[in-house]
Design an enzyme around this catalytic site. Structure first.
Site, short mmCIF file in Angstrom:
data_model
loop_
_atom_site.label_atom_id
_atom_site.label_comp_id
_atom_site.label_asym_id
_atom_site.label_seq_id
_atom_site.Cartn_x
_atom_site.Cartn_y
_atom_site.Cartn_z
N LYS A 207 -14.54 8.34 -3.65
CA LYS A 207 -15.78 8.68 -2.95
C LYS A 207 -16.31 10.03 -3.46
CE LYS A 207 -13.97 6.08 0.94
NZ LYS A 207 -13.08 6.14 2.14
N LYS B 116 1.05 14.35 0.85
CA LYS B 116 -0.34 14.67 0.48
C LYS B 116 -0.51 16.18 0.27
CE LYS B 116 -2.07 10.64 3.08
NZ LYS B 116 -2.90 9.86 2.16
N LYS C 203 -8.02 13.89 4.67
CA LYS C 203 -7.13 12.72 4.66
C LYS C 203 -6.09 12.92 5.76
CE LYS C 203 -6.35 13.81 0.35
NZ LYS C 203 -6.16 12.78 -0.70
N ARG C 204 -5.30 11.89 6.05
CA ARG C 204 -4.25 12.04 7.05
C ARG C 204 -3.30 13.15 6.61
NH1 ARG C 204 -3.60 8.09 11.26
NH2 ARG C 204 -1.81 9.35 11.78
N HIS D 50 0.81 -1.23 0.00
CA HIS D 50 0.00 0.00 0.00
C HIS D 50 0.84 1.27 0.00
CE1 HIS D 50 -3.91 -1.98 0.94
NE2 HIS D 50 -3.15 -2.85 1.56
N THR E 281 -8.42 6.59 -1.89
CA THR E 281 -9.78 6.05 -1.99
C THR E 281 -10.79 7.16 -1.75
OG1 THR E 281 -9.45 5.31 0.30
CG2 THR E 281 -9.34 3.63 -1.44
C1 26W Z 1 4.05 0.70 10.08
C2 26W Z 1 3.31 1.98 10.02
C3 26W Z 1 2.37 2.01 8.84
C4 26W Z 1 0.98 1.88 9.06
C5 26W Z 1 0.12 1.94 7.96
C6 26W Z 1 2.88 2.15 7.57
C7 26W Z 1 1.99 2.19 6.46
C8 26W Z 1 0.65 2.08 6.69
C9 26W Z 1 -0.33 2.07 5.54
C10 26W Z 1 0.16 1.27 4.43
C11 26W Z 1 -0.56 3.43 5.09
C12 26W Z 1 -1.80 3.52 4.23
O1 26W Z 1 -2.88 3.60 4.75
N1 26W Z 1 -1.60 3.53 2.92
C13 26W Z 1 -2.70 3.92 2.07
O2 26W Z 1 -3.39 2.74 1.65
C14 26W Z 1 -4.53 3.08 0.87
C15 26W Z 1 -5.29 1.81 0.57
O3 26W Z 1 -4.61 1.04 -0.37
C16 26W Z 1 -4.14 3.84 -0.40
O4 26W Z 1 -5.29 4.20 -1.10
C17 26W Z 1 -3.31 5.07 -0.06
O5 26W Z 1 -2.82 5.66 -1.22
C18 26W Z 1 -2.16 4.68 0.84
O6 26W Z 1 -1.45 5.83 1.31
#
Ligand code: 26W
Length: 794
Positions: A642, A536, A530-531, A351, A638
């Protein structure tokens, strides 16, 4: 199976109020009504759940298991009511007791068991799996505290623990009989062939099940969340010695493991507790999966034909070594055969390409916590090296355990989440592995569930669509294309425009009542939710807003298009630069909103505590969707889907799924700006690219100047020197280099919005042509290309 005649919803509510909560209507509080309605709806979901469970068992169907550290569920009551098509019945049943439907819904806390995109995608996927009728389980952790509550003090983000379990929770069934002991630490002994791991400590994982119902209640799958329990919760001996803390310690220690969600969504902290959480989830899930498999099929060599396990990023990647440990150490299957069985069962979704987000554990910590697993990982690495002599990279380089490499090697399929992202995986982080295994990486572009993100959150638009083309779109979203002929009908387009305006009025009223923030609903509702993260580029958005403000002040009588800049989003507590961007936006809002010269043309609001429920409130009322990440950084997005579905054209870069959204809705219905991912790579090579951009654009220079001189922080002029310093210096995310084109795009938006009919057309084409972005389409892709799983409803 028990066939009970279904009493009316009204009767079910009254029966539960009386017998499940011991309240009569006169004395019931709002939460009692919410719980009674929830139980009444849940009763109906349980029927579908039992049917699905039995049918899956009887048919011996292949099962999908979705392992994720996050499930960003939000609220479940409205989702249940909408999926069971009980909206009108619920409204009238509550009205009978003079209760307001929306008040009852609003009493439910969000299940905020996730950070952002990854967690919400997992929740959309479970709902689509149920709607499609694909036998599946979600496995996660039942965090006592979800993502922190955000509030602003002096414009600064303040975090408070989230207490969703502080209120009664209607949607879970505790399963005290489903418990597994999960070990940590200890040592490993070898007896000839057989290797034994002797954990030093153990915690119990107890299951809590939540049914996930699909459209029309035709199927329901299970989300099983694990909660940490002490095997010996109370140390009586310590208590008898008056050491009460020690007496309670075992329970407290065990609870710690499922106590709280780590609030980082891009930077792995390398914390021991996080690794323990990842193994806790994965260990319990695999035990449960193999128990269910053994009960039905027995021969573990058949596992890949009956079980597909999806790793939601690397967070549950320990599943590879753990499955091999069970197959080899406990069941005596030869190592390489165990490795093949595991690989053919596992698949992995990536992701993010952000280097700081790719999990890599120090071998010391990893080896101390999981001494047997690190041995197995070394053996996996050697096996892979032997089978691929030309290989240069190792998952065990630099005394680390690289979870991305491990996940790739231990998966039969690896997928990205948008076409661009999947191609970048092949040319960046997984280049060598892709060349060694050219058919392993496939693309599955993300999607969102149209039940929550259109039918439930935007009933006005859903009503107009259903009236126009029938309701089949709800689980066949590409039928929205049938709206295209209607777009040519001015009358229909007016109604489409009115839907959006009524949603904007509703949001304005809510912002007025909830936050004392009053806006003119005819402004452009320009939304970035978004975060908070530099890639971003919320700081690019506020920079353009400040430049726009300065321009209006220069020509207050010009024919400006009034615009509301709406922000919402949380920053990871330790991500100080992101927190400063939040503070700058709030400080700028305070000055600009108070500026009598400009505040009828430009207003800014940063709404606190962004979560799923707030998104459901904002998306239907948005005119413009801000998807402005540096190209090559947003894996998919995503939120962008929406907004498009709900008729908000995008101002965005060619990044992630923006590329595919633009392809589907048409370039003429998308406000494109900025460098492509390739151009970004080139621009980075340009010496002091930011300085050059600033020198070339006086608006940019001036906006940076007013920030640097403390225009929004008169009490502390240097407050944002870290932001201006970064942008005038390294500017790694190319905010300055993309500024001019972003400004150009935003002025195009101003001009386009003046033609309300023209704008409604663009918006309607976004709705009509976004059907492909349904998570039903995405899940059908996984079922076909990765899991070889079938629907039991088709
Ligand atoms: C280890 C810390 C950590 C926690 C969560 C690292 C990375 C993440 C996630 C992968 C971050 C995340 O939410 N990524 C997002 O995933 C979405 C679903 O596929 C994508 O649409 C977003 O572009 C992506 O930033």
């Amino acid at each position: 199976m028990l066939q009970l005649s279904t009493p009316s919803l009204r009767d079910s509510i009254l029966r539960h109020l009386t017998y499940s909560f011991g309240k009569d209507p006169e004395h019931a509080i709002l939460e009692d009504w919410r719980m009674a309605l929830s139980y009444a709806v849940r009763d109906r979901i349980v029927d579908a759940w039992f049917k699905a469970t039995h049918q899956t068992y009887e048919t011996g169907a292949k099962r999908v298991y979705y392992l994720s550290m996050e499930f960003l569920i939000g609220r479940l009551l409205e989702d249940g009511i909408v999926n069971l098509e009980l909206v009108e019945e619920a409204k009238s049943a509550l009205a009978d007791f003079s209760k307001d439907y929306n008040d009852v819904l609003a009493d439910e806390p969000d299940a905020a068991l996730g950070n952002g995109g990854l967690g919400r995608l997992a929740a959309c996927f479970l709902e689509s799996l149920s709607t499609i009728g694909c036998p599946a389980h979600g496995y996660g952790i039942r965090y006592e505290h979800g993502l922190f509550r955000q509030s602003f003090v002096g414009g600064r983000q303040v975090e408070q623990p989230e207490l969703w379990l502080g209120q009664r929770h209607a949607w879970e069934f505790e399963r005290p009989e489903v418990r597994y002991r999960i070990g940590f630490g200890g040592h490993v002994t070898n007896h000839g062939e057989t290797v034994r791991w002797h954990p030093a400590e153990e915690v119990e994982a107890e299951a809590f099940d939540t049914p996930v119902v699909g459209w029309k209640g035709r199927w329901a799958n299970t989300l099983r969340l694990w909660s940490g329990r002490a095997i010996h919760p109370f140390d009586l001996a310590a208590f008898n010695h008056g050491d009460y803390a020690a007496a309670a310690a075992p329970e407290a220690l065990a609870r710690t493991i499922s106590r709280v969600l780590y609030p980082d969504d891009t930077t792995e902290q390398g914390k021991e507790l996080r690794l323990k959480q990842e193994y806790f989830l994965t260990g319990a899930a695999l035990r449960d999966i193999l128990r269910r498999f053994n009960n039905q099929f027995g021969d573990l060599r058949k596992l890949p034909s009956k079980v597909a396990i999806q790793l939601n990023d690397t967070h549950p990647a320990i599943a590879g070594p753990e499955l091999i440990r069970i197959l080899h150490d406990e069941r005596g299957i030869p190592f390489d055969e165990s490795m093949d069985i595991a690989r053919n069962t596992l698949s992995y979704t990536n992701h993010t390409l952000l280097p700081e987000a790719l999990e890599s554990w120090g071998e010391a910590l990893f080896g101390r916590l999981l001494p047997r697993h690190i041995q197995i990982i070394d053996q996996i690495d050697n096996e892979h090296a032997n089978r691929n002599p030309s290989r240069t990279q190792s998952m065990r380089a630099d005394h680390q355990v690289k979870m991305g490499q491990l996940s790739f090697v231990m998966a039969h399929k690896v997928n990205g989440v948008s076409a661009l992202h999947t191609e970048l995986m092949k040319t960046t982080v997984f280049e060598e592995l892709h060349n060694l295994h050219p058919d392993r990486i496939v693309n599955q572009t993300n999607g969102v569930t149209p039940r929550r993100w259109l039918l439930a959150c935007n009933p006005r638009l859903a009503g107009l669509i259903t009236e126009s083309i029938g309701e089949a779109w709800v689980d066949d979203l590409e039928q929205l294309e049938k709206l295209e002929p209607y777009i040519e009908d001015a009358g229909w387009l007016d109604r489409y425009g009115k839907v959006k305006r009524d949603n904007k009025v509703e949001l304005s009223n809510w912002m007025g009542q909830a936050h004392g923030f009053h806006v003119d609903p005819d402004m452009i509702f320009d939304v970035q939710i978004k975060r908070l993260h530099e890639y971003k580029r919320q700081h690019l958005n506020i920079l353009e807003t400040i430049a726009h403000w300065l321009e209006i002040r220069d020509n207050p009588n010009a024919d400006w298009t009034p615009r509301l800049k709406l922000f919402a989003g949380k920053a990871a507590p330790g991500y100080f630069f992101a927190k400063d961007i939040i503070r700058l936006i709030n400080d700028a809002a305070a000055v600009i909103n108070a500026d009598p010269l400009t505040n009828k043309y430009l207003k800014i609001a940063f709404l606190p505590n962004y979560n799923v429920t707030l998104a459901e409130r904002l998306v239907p009322a948005a005119d413009l969707s801000e998807q402005i990440s540096t190209a090559g950084k947003e894996a998919s997005g995503t939120g962008n889907m929406k907004f498009a579905l709900n008729g908000a054209p995008t101002v965005g870069t060619l990044d992630g799924a923006n590329v595919e959204i633009r392809d589907h809705v048409g370039a003429e219905n998308f406000f494109l700006f900025g460098m492509t991912a390739e151009e970004v790579m080139e621009r980075r090579m340009v010496e002091s690219h930011a300085q050059k951009a600033i020198a070339a654009d006086p608006r940019l220079a001036r906006a940076l100047e007013v920030i640097r001189e403390g225009r929004f922080s008169p009490a502390e002029p240097e407050r944002y020197h870290n932001i201006t310093g970064n942008l005038e210096g390294a500017d790694y995310f190319l905010v300055c280099s993309d500024f001019s084109d972003y400004w150009r795009a935003q002025r195009e938006v101003d001009a386009a919005f003046k033609d309300q009919q023209g704008w409604a057309r663009m918006a309607a084409f976004n709705t009509a042509r976004s059907g492909w972005f349904s998570s039903d389409r995405t899940i059908r892709g996984y079922m076909k290309d990765i899991w070889d799983a079938k629907s039991l409803l088709d």
